[in-house]
Design a protein around this motif. Structure first.
Motif, short mmCIF file in Angstrom:
data_model
loop_
_atom_site.label_atom_id
_atom_site.label_comp_id
_atom_site.label_asym_id
_atom_site.label_seq_id
_atom_site.Cartn_x
_atom_site.Cartn_y
_atom_site.Cartn_z
N LEU A 73 -12.88 54.91 20.22
CA LEU A 73 -13.05 56.24 20.82
C LEU A 73 -11.97 56.53 21.85
O LEU A 73 -11.32 57.59 21.82
CB LEU A 73 -14.43 56.35 21.47
N MET A 74 -11.74 55.60 22.77
CA MET A 74 -10.86 55.87 23.89
C MET A 74 -9.38 55.87 23.52
O MET A 74 -8.60 56.62 24.11
CB MET A 74 -11.11 54.84 25.01
N TRP A 75 -8.97 55.06 22.56
CA TRP A 75 -7.54 54.92 22.29
C TRP A 75 -7.11 55.33 20.88
O TRP A 75 -5.94 55.22 20.55
CB TRP A 75 -7.10 53.48 22.58
N HIS A 76 -8.06 55.81 20.09
CA HIS A 76 -7.71 56.18 18.72
C HIS A 76 -8.35 57.49 18.28
O HIS A 76 -8.42 57.75 17.07
CB HIS A 76 -8.08 55.05 17.75
N LEU B 280 -10.76 62.91 21.26
CA LEU B 280 -11.67 62.99 22.40
C LEU B 280 -11.31 61.96 23.46
O LEU B 280 -11.31 62.26 24.66
CB LEU B 280 -13.12 62.79 21.94
N GLY B 281 -11.01 60.75 23.02
CA GLY B 281 -10.63 59.71 23.97
C GLY B 281 -9.38 60.09 24.75
O GLY B 281 -9.29 59.85 25.97
N ARG C 49 -9.12 60.58 28.85
CA ARG C 49 -8.14 59.90 29.68
C ARG C 49 -7.20 60.89 30.36
O ARG C 49 -6.79 60.69 31.51
CB ARG C 49 -7.35 58.90 28.84
N ALA C 50 -6.88 61.97 29.67
CA ALA C 50 -6.03 63.00 30.27
C ALA C 50 -6.71 63.63 31.47
O ALA C 50 -6.08 63.85 32.52
CB ALA C 50 -5.68 64.06 29.23
N LEU C 51 -7.99 63.92 31.33
CA LEU C 51 -8.74 64.48 32.44
C LEU C 51 -8.77 63.52 33.62
O LEU C 51 -8.63 63.92 34.78
CB LEU C 51 -10.17 64.81 32.00
N GLY C 52 -8.93 62.23 33.33
CA GLY C 52 -8.97 61.25 34.40
C GLY C 52 -7.66 61.12 35.14
O GLY C 52 -7.63 60.88 36.34
N HIS C 53 -6.54 61.32 34.44
CA HIS C 53 -5.22 61.23 35.08
C HIS C 53 -4.91 62.47 35.92
O HIS C 53 -4.37 62.36 37.02
CB HIS C 53 -4.13 61.02 34.03
N SER C 54 -5.25 63.63 35.38
CA SER C 54 -4.95 64.87 36.12
C SER C 54 -5.74 66.03 35.53
O SER C 54 -5.51 66.42 34.37
CB SER C 54 -3.44 65.18 36.06
N GLU C 55 -6.63 66.58 36.32
CA GLU C 55 -7.41 67.73 35.84
C GLU C 55 -6.50 68.94 35.65
O GLU C 55 -6.66 69.71 34.69
CB GLU C 55 -8.51 68.06 36.84
N THR C 56 -5.54 69.12 36.56
CA THR C 56 -4.62 70.26 36.45
C THR C 56 -3.79 70.19 35.17
O THR C 56 -3.66 71.17 34.44
CB THR C 56 -3.68 70.30 37.66
N ALA C 57 -3.26 69.00 34.89
CA ALA C 57 -2.44 68.83 33.69
C ALA C 57 -3.28 68.99 32.43
O ALA C 57 -2.82 69.54 31.42
CB ALA C 57 -1.78 67.46 33.70
#
Length: 366
Positions: free
Chosen positions: A219-222, A225-226, A230-238
């Protein structure tokens, strides 16, 4: 540029944290008159020296894998789901409801139903805190803590009222039908001629936990949705700029997180107790936070950290039995490990990062 190699972040820092925690724990044990080396030997022997000890260690580890995954997936979306305790309790309610509602003829039919209902109930309990965070800005830590207390109150009411067996004093449901009995390690390994203790509670739900780890990795790396999580966790703005809806991903992530926590009931409610009892979670939801932190929110790390905490849980029980150490002192030792591997992680990380930077700079100058 990373300040240090990936292997140092994943393996070296947790090892140093764990080593410091064991040294401090040894000092605590010495202060109360117990030889720390003898205590460590007792813990190892009690946890891994017999099939019974291994069975208990893996039983506890199974609980911690589920709650560790629950915390890990929320962390990838930069959310701190501290509600695993309540979500696991409500997941137990879902397992009890479905297993008591049907006269199951065999565990192969009952297990998928328990997985579905445990996951659904756990996810449902995580939905309101998720919605409040995504739509109203309520802090997920505060709401999930509140829902832990609400889950304890709800299950306590049900187990002392509507779901309690009439004529009995114990706060528990009726025993599940015989067809819901999950194969234990003893029963699973016997056909291969491998002897395993009949009295160990480890059961086939350990394999379910491993499958959940595989699902987590895929789920997380393939999956798309994953990537969005992860994108949300790195930057909500981005993530917004990339067309990702933060509110939607927050809610979906928390639903999956709650489902993982709810699945713990397959092990402790269906597999071990074979009924729902009061306070069946026994703090595993909070241990899952430390498991995810120490496992760096990766499924392999979660498995290894869960086995470590399973060792501490079972080994602590052996210390209590052999040396008469109060359970509270064992909890203190476990808390030291959690503190060093979680809250004080940077105490080790900072110096290690500086050492690697110094080495890198010296190589450049050379």
């Amino acid at each position: 540029m990373n300040k240090m190699p990936r292997w140092a972040d994943v393996a070296l820092i947790p090892f140093i944290n764990l080593l410091i925690a064991f040294v401090i724990s040894g000092i605590v044990l010495a202060a109360i008159g117990t030889n720390p080396f003898d205590a460590l030997a007792t813990m190892i022997e009690g946890s891994f020296g017999s099939s019974r000890g291994v069975g208990y260690t893996l039983y506890y580890a199974t609980n911690f894998i589920f709650t560790g995954l629950a915390m890990a997936i929320a962390s990838h979306a930069r959310m701190f789901n501290i509600g695993g305790e309540g979500q696991a309790a409500i997941g137990g309610l879902g397992v009890a409801v479905i297993l008591l509602a049907v006269p199951w003829p065999h565990w192969t039919l009952a297990l998928p139903a328990a997985i579905v209902f445990g996951g659904l109930f756990g996810a449902a309990w995580a939905f309101i805190p998720a919605y409040l965070q995504a739509k109203r800005g309520s802090h997920i830590v505060i709401t999930t803590i509140m829902f832990n207390f609400m889950a304890a109150a709800l299950t306590g009411y049900l187990l002392t009222g509507p779901m309690k067996v009439k004529g009995k004093m114990a706060a528990e449901t009726a025993a599940f039908p015989p067809g819901t009995h999950l194969p234990t390690f003893h029963e699973m390994l016997a056909p291969f001629g491998i002897e395993f203790s009949k009295h160990a509670p480890a059961n086939i739900s350990f394999l379910v936990a491993l499958l959940c780890c595989l699902f987590f990795w895929v789920l997380m790396w393939h999956t798309r949705l994953g990537y969005q999580i992860r994108a949300l966790g790195h930057s909500e703005t981005a993530s917004k700029y990339a067309g990702i809806s933060p509110a939607k991903i927050m809610i979906i992530t928390m639903l999956i997180s709650g489902a993982f926590a709810g699945l713990m009931a397959v092990n402790n409610v269906m597999g071990e107790a074979e009924r729902m009892i009061h306070n069946a979670v026994e703090g595993a939801g909070f241990i899952g936070i430390a498991v995810a932190l120490m496992g760096r929110n990766h499924p392999i790390g979660v498995i290894l950290a869960a086995i470590l905490f399973g060792f501490l849980w079972q080994g602590g029980a052996e210390l209590q039995f052999v040396y008469g150490i109060p359970r509270e002192m064992v909890t203190v030792i476990q808390a030291i490990v959690i503190l060093l591997t979680g809250a004080l992680d940077y105490m080790v990380r900072g110096p290690v990062e500086r050492i690697f930077l110094m080495r890198a700079n010296s190589k450049k100058r050379a």
